[in-house]
Design an enzyme around this catalytic site. Sequence first.
Site, PDB file in Angstrom:
ATOM      1  N   HIS A 284      38.293  11.199   1.715  1.00 15.85           N
ATOM      2  CA  HIS A 284      37.912  10.057   2.535  1.00 15.85           C
ATOM      3  C   HIS A 284      38.759   8.871   2.113  1.00 15.85           C
ATOM      4  O   HIS A 284      39.038   8.716   0.929  1.00 15.85           O
ATOM      5  CB  HIS A 284      36.418   9.737   2.357  1.00 15.85           C
ATOM      6  CG  HIS A 284      35.895   8.852   3.421  1.00 15.85           C
ATOM      7  ND1 HIS A 284      35.992   7.484   3.354  1.00 15.85           N
ATOM      8  CD2 HIS A 284      35.309   9.140   4.606  1.00 15.85           C
ATOM      9  CE1 HIS A 284      35.465   6.968   4.452  1.00 15.85           C
ATOM     10  NE2 HIS A 284      35.056   7.944   5.226  1.00 15.85           N
ATOM     11  N   ASP A 341      31.325  15.253   7.171  1.00 11.14           N
ATOM     12  CA  ASP A 341      31.525  16.342   8.129  1.00 11.14           C
ATOM     13  C   ASP A 341      31.523  17.721   7.509  1.00 11.14           C
ATOM     14  O   ASP A 341      31.584  18.719   8.231  1.00 11.14           O
ATOM     15  CB  ASP A 341      32.843  16.129   8.884  1.00 11.14           C
ATOM     16  CG  ASP A 341      32.689  15.031   9.902  1.00 11.14           C
ATOM     17  OD1 ASP A 341      31.580  14.913  10.456  1.00 11.14           O
ATOM     18  OD2 ASP A 341      33.657  14.299  10.130  1.00 11.14           O
TER      19      ASP A 341
HETATM   20  N1  ACO Z   1      42.797  18.725   1.465  1.00 12.46           N
HETATM   21  C1  ACO Z   1      43.858  18.803   0.634  1.00 12.46           C
HETATM   22  N2  ACO Z   1      44.536  17.742   0.194  1.00 12.46           N
HETATM   23  C2  ACO Z   1      44.143  16.531   0.606  1.00 12.46           C
HETATM   24  C3  ACO Z   1      43.050  16.364   1.472  1.00 12.46           C
HETATM   25  C4  ACO Z   1      42.358  17.514   1.906  1.00 12.46           C
HETATM   26  N3  ACO Z   1      41.325  17.420   2.718  1.00 12.46           N
HETATM   27  N4  ACO Z   1      42.871  15.035   1.729  1.00 12.46           N
HETATM   28  C5  ACO Z   1      43.825  14.396   1.040  1.00 12.46           C
HETATM   29  N5  ACO Z   1      44.597  15.291   0.371  1.00 12.46           N
HETATM   30  C6  ACO Z   1      45.701  14.990  -0.548  1.00 12.46           C
HETATM   31  C7  ACO Z   1      46.962  14.620   0.229  1.00 12.46           C
HETATM   32  O1  ACO Z   1      47.751  15.778   0.496  1.00 12.46           O
HETATM   33  C8  ACO Z   1      47.617  13.689  -0.742  1.00 12.46           C
HETATM   34  O2  ACO Z   1      48.185  14.469  -1.778  1.00 12.46           O
HETATM   35  P1  ACO Z   1      49.642  14.105  -2.376  1.00 12.46           P
HETATM   36  O3  ACO Z   1      49.441  12.785  -3.046  1.00 12.46           O
HETATM   37  O4  ACO Z   1      49.964  15.235  -3.283  1.00 12.46           O
HETATM   38  O5  ACO Z   1      50.564  14.014  -1.186  1.00 12.46           O
HETATM   39  C9  ACO Z   1      46.450  12.920  -1.365  1.00 12.46           C
HETATM   40  O6  ACO Z   1      45.338  13.817  -1.286  1.00 12.46           O
HETATM   41  C10 ACO Z   1      46.106  11.617  -0.659  1.00 12.46           C
HETATM   42  O7  ACO Z   1      45.902  11.906   0.728  1.00 12.46           O
HETATM   43  P2  ACO Z   1      46.093  10.857   1.907  1.00 12.46           P
HETATM   44  O8  ACO Z   1      46.374  11.583   3.178  1.00 12.46           O
HETATM   45  O9  ACO Z   1      47.072   9.801   1.485  1.00 12.46           O
HETATM   46  O10 ACO Z   1      44.657  10.186   1.950  1.00 12.46           O
HETATM   47  P3  ACO Z   1      44.076   9.298   3.130  1.00 12.46           P
HETATM   48  O11 ACO Z   1      43.152   8.337   2.524  1.00 12.46           O
HETATM   49  O12 ACO Z   1      45.190   8.756   3.967  1.00 12.46           O
HETATM   50  O13 ACO Z   1      43.317  10.360   4.050  1.00 12.46           O
HETATM   51  C11 ACO Z   1      41.643  11.664   5.041  1.00 12.46           C
HETATM   52  C12 ACO Z   1      41.931  10.447   4.163  1.00 12.46           C
HETATM   53  C13 ACO Z   1      42.374  11.527   6.391  1.00 12.46           C
HETATM   54  C14 ACO Z   1      40.139  11.723   5.324  1.00 12.46           C
HETATM   55  C15 ACO Z   1      42.113  12.940   4.309  1.00 12.46           C
HETATM   56  O14 ACO Z   1      41.430  13.090   3.101  1.00 12.46           O
HETATM   57  C16 ACO Z   1      41.978  14.200   5.173  1.00 12.46           C
HETATM   58  O15 ACO Z   1      42.891  14.512   5.945  1.00 12.46           O
HETATM   59  N6  ACO Z   1      40.831  14.940   5.040  1.00 12.46           N
HETATM   60  C17 ACO Z   1      40.584  16.112   5.873  1.00 12.46           C
HETATM   61  C18 ACO Z   1      40.111  15.690   7.253  1.00 12.46           C
HETATM   62  C19 ACO Z   1      38.691  15.177   7.242  1.00 12.46           C
HETATM   63  O16 ACO Z   1      37.790  15.789   6.667  1.00 12.46           O
HETATM   64  N7  ACO Z   1      38.471  14.045   7.934  1.00 12.46           N
HETATM   65  C20 ACO Z   1      37.134  13.439   8.058  1.00 12.46           C
HETATM   66  C21 ACO Z   1      37.161  12.086   7.464  1.00 12.46           C
HETATM   67  S1  ACO Z   1      35.551  11.417   7.383  1.00 12.46           S
HETATM   68  C22 ACO Z   1      35.160  10.952   8.929  1.00 12.46           C
HETATM   69  O17 ACO Z   1      35.952  10.678   9.776  1.00 12.46           O
HETATM   70  C23 ACO Z   1      33.762  10.918   9.198  1.00 12.46           C
END
Ligand code: ACO
Length: 406
Positions: A284, A341
């Site tokens: 998140h 979720d």
């Molecule tokens: N699985 C694996 N790796 C992940 C995940 C994940 N779900 N989420 C983040 N990471 C990793 C990224 O690859 C990145 O790694 P790196 O530094 O080695 O490149 C690091 O964690 C940081 O990730 P970002 O994308 O920069 O984090 P951001 O804050 O931008 O993204 C988000 C947040 C979009 C929710 C992300 O965690 C994600 O894509 N999660 C999966 C989708 C999801 O469940 N969305 C629902 C969000 S809650 C809602 O809307 C109610």
Amino acid sequence: EGEDGFDISALLKETGDVTLDTGFVNTASCSSKITFINGDTGILRYRGYPIEQLAEHSNFLEVSYLLIYGELPTQEQADAFDARLRRHTLLHEDLKLFFNGFPRDAHPMPVLSSAVSALSTFYQDSLDPFDPEEVEISTIRLLAKLPTIAAYAYKKSMGQPFLYPDNSLSIPENFLRMTFGFPAEPYEVDPEMVKALDLLLLLHADHEQNCSTSTVRLVGSSQANLFASVSAGINALFGPLHGGANQAVLEMLATLHETGQDPAEFMRKIKNKETNQRLMGFGHRVYKNYDPRAAIIKKTADEILGKLGADDPLLDIAMKLEEVALADDYFVERRLYPNVDFYTGLIYKAMGFPTKMFTVLFALGRLPGWIAQWREMIEDPATKIGRPRQIYIGEGARDFVPIAQR
Ligand code: ACO
């Protein structure tokens, strides 16, 4: 100087001072009195009330009132609000025709956003964002009609007849009946289903400046009406990194189940980036400890699933994924925990909703938050049209080349 030899300071001289904050990681776009989040300690409060207390003692109707009007309603106010909503659940007969125009296999989210956008054409008497009475009636219309629109989107996808709302029922009861009932048959509303749905709607009701809410505010900042702004928010919510994640989680769990792939092996591929997949339902932008909504759902998921009579093998896979992730350096270092979720899809599935409807249910829950945020934005004299700046990194000035010489 940038990595590619780009002289950023020279460019900034031309652009003026601007801050580059891709994804608005650290930029507040507004001040708000609605929702408080502390991502480090996992706190979520609506108008000051902790989400845990609201989940335990309140309901979606009260929470909608709280978010929009600022205080919990008295019994009298709650009854009046409920009665008003029940009077506005019907859709104009011509609006119903819209559903016939969409392909039957269409995803219900664009159907939802299109129908909400179309409300601007049916209710031209309530589009002035600065007339409090018009804002009030469009608020009630939207809250009352979105569940009907959502149920019709479902009926359309199933090729089943639409049911008129039955206004002796509460909004969640009516929604379940219009979704799962049939015109000539009595529909027994299951109180366990209503309770589970109400809790999930309540937990999704607002989440400060997330992608869809920021979209609602940004569109509304141009003084676009409430229907137009919320329609844009629904489209933002459709994306798999936002509301679409609840559908993506279930699809991920179902694939693991069908292929028999070991959850630990699946996780290994994700963290070694051997696949461009993410662990859906994890991570998140703001919560870097634990999503308090996920904690509430996890606590109740077993109980709700039990009451709904579902013994779902996907729940075991979900728990295994969570167990592996919580003990794995990749996920721990990046502070990736289950978000709201991760478990909701399992509950929606147990209630009988197809995966395509999950994000629609999220939209029903988030609606009072979008409305409250839009109203706060419109009422705030400090609001300006949202107009982010950019840092231009394209070509410098150059002379036009006639087509024959390119
Ligand atoms: N699985 C694996 N790796 C992940 C995940 C994940 N779900 N989420 C983040 N990471 C990793 C990224 O690859 C990145 O790694 P790196 O530094 O080695 O490149 C690091 O964690 C940081 O990730 P970002 O994308 O920069 O984090 P951001 O804050 O931008 O993204 C988000 C947040 C979009 C929710 C992300 O965690 C994600 O894509 N999660 C999966 C989708 C999801 O469940 N969305 C629902 C969000 S809650 C809602 O809307 C109610």
